[in-house]
Design a protein around this motif. Structure first.
Motif, PDB file in Angstrom:
ATOM      1  N   LYS A   1      14.465 -20.146  -9.562  1.00 55.92           N
ATOM      2  CA  LYS A   1      13.792 -20.676  -8.438  1.00 55.92           C
ATOM      3  C   LYS A   1      12.418 -20.337  -8.835  1.00 55.92           C
ATOM      4  CE  LYS A   1      17.036 -20.100  -5.015  1.00 55.92           C
ATOM      5  NZ  LYS A   1      17.275 -19.553  -3.427  1.00 55.92           N
ATOM      6  N   TYR A   2      11.637 -21.242  -8.730  1.00 58.98           N
ATOM      7  CA  TYR A   2      10.153 -21.311  -9.224  1.00 58.98           C
ATOM      8  C   TYR A   2       9.186 -21.251  -8.214  1.00 58.98           C
ATOM      9  CZ  TYR A   2      12.065 -22.416 -13.748  1.00 58.98           C
ATOM     10  OH  TYR A   2      12.839 -22.431 -14.947  1.00 58.98           O
ATOM     11  N   GLN A   3       9.613 -21.711  -6.997  1.00 60.19           N
ATOM     12  CA  GLN A   3       8.399 -22.150  -6.080  1.00 60.19           C
ATOM     13  C   GLN A   3       7.806 -21.000  -5.179  1.00 60.19           C
ATOM     14  OE1 GLN A   3      11.772 -22.705  -5.556  1.00 60.19           O
ATOM     15  NE2 GLN A   3      12.624 -22.322  -3.679  1.00 60.19           N
ATOM     16  N   LEU A   4       8.405 -19.721  -5.418  1.00 62.33           N
ATOM     17  CA  LEU A   4       7.658 -18.659  -4.966  1.00 62.33           C
ATOM     18  C   LEU A   4       7.103 -17.763  -6.086  1.00 62.33           C
ATOM     19  CD1 LEU A   4      10.251 -17.466  -2.336  1.00 62.33           C
ATOM     20  CD2 LEU A   4       8.254 -18.842  -1.930  1.00 62.33           C
ATOM     21  N   LEU A   5       6.896 -18.314  -7.132  1.00 70.77           N
ATOM     22  CA  LEU A   5       6.373 -17.306  -8.315  1.00 70.77           C
ATOM     23  C   LEU A   5       5.028 -16.852  -8.114  1.00 70.77           C
ATOM     24  CD1 LEU A   5       7.812 -16.643 -10.999  1.00 70.77           C
ATOM     25  CD2 LEU A   5       6.804 -18.385 -12.081  1.00 70.77           C
ATOM     26  N   CYS A   6       4.130 -17.903  -7.899  1.00 71.44           N
ATOM     27  CA  CYS A   6       2.707 -17.283  -7.648  1.00 71.44           C
ATOM     28  C   CYS A   6       2.380 -16.553  -6.624  1.00 71.44           C
ATOM     29  CB  CYS A   6       1.701 -18.640  -7.858  1.00 71.44           C
ATOM     30  SG  CYS A   6       1.768 -19.396  -9.219  1.00 71.44           S
ATOM     31  N   GLU A   7       3.239 -16.674  -5.491  1.00 69.65           N
ATOM     32  CA  GLU A   7       2.887 -15.891  -4.407  1.00 69.65           C
ATOM     33  C   GLU A   7       3.449 -14.477  -4.644  1.00 69.65           C
ATOM     34  OE1 GLU A   7       4.208 -18.805  -4.285  1.00 69.65           O
ATOM     35  OE2 GLU A   7       3.325 -20.114  -2.647  1.00 69.65           O
ATOM     36  N   ALA A   8       4.664 -14.550  -5.466  1.00 66.16           N
ATOM     37  CA  ALA A   8       5.165 -13.012  -5.604  1.00 66.16           C
ATOM     38  C   ALA A   8       4.050 -12.425  -6.603  1.00 66.16           C
ATOM     39  CB  ALA A   8       6.360 -13.274  -6.238  1.00 66.16           C
ATOM     40  N   LEU A   9       3.653 -13.024  -7.604  1.00 62.59           N
ATOM     41  CA  LEU A   9       2.555 -12.389  -8.426  1.00 62.59           C
ATOM     42  C   LEU A   9       1.512 -11.481  -7.784  1.00 62.59           C
ATOM     43  CD1 LEU A   9       2.365 -14.831 -11.243  1.00 62.59           C
ATOM     44  CD2 LEU A   9       3.092 -12.792 -11.538  1.00 62.59           C
ATOM     45  N   GLU A  10       0.980 -11.917  -6.362  1.00 65.45           N
ATOM     46  CA  GLU A  10       0.042 -11.186  -5.772  1.00 65.45           C
ATOM     47  C   GLU A  10       0.579 -10.250  -4.784  1.00 65.45           C
ATOM     48  OE1 GLU A  10      -1.820 -14.333  -3.457  1.00 65.45           O
ATOM     49  OE2 GLU A  10      -2.907 -15.554  -5.252  1.00 65.45           O
TER      50      GLU A  10
END
Length: 496
Positions: free
Chosen positions: A265-274
């Motif tokens: 799954k990719y949709q939460l990638l950027c949020e998880a990076l923060e």
């Protein structure tokens, strides 16, 4: 290490240079025999000597500071004017960004020639007495201008014959907040730089010198002033070469075969990076790299799964199909294609059209692995030469970089870079990955950070790479994203 060098010899000053003559008079402290003996004793014992006319310091490596190096303001002003009138060429590579004059060894300008004579004669004799190094009567000498965002990253100055480095500053009133400090590094047991433990702020008519050695790691920090020019005359005195320690070889990132995993799954990638729970550690040493890498155990599940995907069998096969590289046993190789052509020719000669069509269909059916040409050979090859990958999640911000270095791995490999959090990133900030031919400065390819972009670059044994220093201009970009300190990339390398 065996490169030839060209030096500037002391030129007699009695010879006329047109109608203009100049004489460089060095500070009286250099003629004070008692002070010279105290400096020599301190240097030999590895002890500090702090005197208003000359200072000697042992840490983090032996160096000295001589304020008011040139007697009288008129000569220094005249020297500065002559230097600023020289032609300068811009130099930009992985290590530095600055403007540099041509070699000053044969320049006829009166103040430049007079300084050169004083350095080769009186100052060389003083240095030899203090350091107990027999210095040659020639020097390397040039002028450098550092302006806004210019930088010279961590290095040790080592080159065969170099023994003492010197820098004479001709700067306007300068503060630490202006950047451009001479930063000195401590080193570890492997003679690798650890951290900056001393920063020297440039000062008008001050000369700094230090012994060039396996531990003389230093840098010129980024110039942050938009108005001031950091002008200096620099070079090296030469002498007998010293024995160098064996160069430390770093342990490479661990390589692993692909992991059987085919969902992501990719949709939460950027949020998880923060996420504030991610533990970031600084990766060095500074003469090779400076950035942050994530501790995988601290990552949110979505990032762990993405890293698993980048190591997955599915991606190995996909990359094989994209690139033609043999990263999976199902990927056809050149030998497979040649064999397939031979079989097709034999079938056309010895089989009926219907039989040939049936056999060809069976060979191409992915659900019949026993019929895949060369499948057993590929499996046997994997047992001795399994395709591998190595990678990490990196965070990039102001001051980060990587450098080309002697121990950088040079082998055939496929680089994968996937960027996150870099929307609106300008190449002027740095942070881009440059590929260069080994031993050359000219770029072969530049990969700029692009939001949600995956880049693939196949490189050979003669291709090196580096990430350009991220300069002060990047702070304007980060102000637009107050919750971020930079951008991220997933950096992987795949090996056949």
């Amino acid at each position: 290490m065996g490169a030839k060098r060209r030096g500037a010899a002391a030129a007699p000053l009695g010879k006329k240079r047109g109608k203009r003559e100049a004489r460089a008079e060095l500070c009286g402290a250099l003629r004070d025999a008692a002070l010279r003996e105290r400096a020599a004793a301190a240097w030999a014992r590895g002890e500090p000597l702090r005197h208003e006319a000359a200072a000697v310091e042992p840490a983090p490596f032996p160096h000295g500071i001589i304020p008011r190096f040139l007697t009288g303001p008129a000569f220094a002003e005249g020297l500065s004017d002559e230097l600023l009138g020289l032609g300068f060429r811009g130099r930009r590579n992985d290590l530095l960004s600055l403007r540099q004059s041509q070699d000053l060894a044969g320049r006829p300008e009166p103040h430049v020639a007079a300084l050169r004579h004083a350095l080769c004669d009186e100052f060389r004799a003083w240095l030899s007495a203090v350091t107990q190094i027999e210095l040659e009567p020639t020097i390397d000498i040039f002028c450098a201008k550092y302006e806004y965002t210019d930088v010279l990253l961590c290095h040790d100055d080592e080159l065969e014959g170099r023994r003492i480095a010197f820098i004479l500053y001709l700067v306007p009133p300068w503060e630490k907040s202006d950047g451009g400090t001479l930063d000195l590094y401590s080193t570890d047991e492997h003679f690798q730089p650890q951290q900056i433990i001393k920063s020297l702020v440039p000062s008008w008519n001050t000369l700094v010198f230090f012994e060039v050695s396996p531990v003389s790691f230093h840098q010129v920090s980024e110039v942050l002033s938009k108005e001031k020019c950091r002008l200096s005359v620099s070079g090296w005195f030469h002498g007998p070469s010293i024995v160098r320690p064996t160069r430390h070889i770093e342990a490479p990132l661990p390589r692993s075969p692909h992991i059987p995993y085919d969902k992501e799954k990719y949709q939460l990638l950027c949020e998880a990076l923060e996420s504030k729970d991610i533990q970031w550690s600084s990766r060095g040493p500074a003469n090779k790299r400076l950035y942050e890498t994530a501790e995988e155990d601290s990552l949110p599940d979505v990032l762990k799964k993405f890293l698993q995907f980048l190591r997955s069998e599915a991606l190995f096969l996909l990359l094989s199909n994209f690139t033609g590289l043999k990263l999976h046993f199902l990927a056809p190789s050149d030998e497979d294609e040649d064999a397939e052509e031979g079989r097709a020719a034999d079938t056309a000669r010895h089989s009926s059209p219907k039989q040939a069509e049936t056999e060809q269909h069976a060979d191409s059916n992915p659900h019949q692995p026993d019929n895949i040409p060369g499948a057993q050979d590929s499996e046997m090859q994997n047992s001795s030469g399994t395709p591998l990958c190595a990678g990490e999640l990196r965070r990039w911000t102001h001051g980060h970089y990587t450098l080309v270095h002697d121990t950088q791995a040079t082998e055939f490999a496929l680089d994968l870079l996937f960027y996150c959090g870099c929307e609106g990133w300008d190449p002027e900030y740095g942070g881009f990955t440059s590929y260069i031919a080994k031993g050359e400065d000219e770029e072969l390819l530049t990969v700029n950070p692009e939001e949600n972009c995956l880049a693939l670059v196949y490189r050979d044994k003669e291709t090196m790479k580096f990430v350009k220093y991220i300069n002060h201009r990047s702070l304007a970009h980060l102000k637009k994203h107050p919750n971020r300190t930079g951008f991220w990339d997933f950096s992987f390398v795949y090996y056949e």
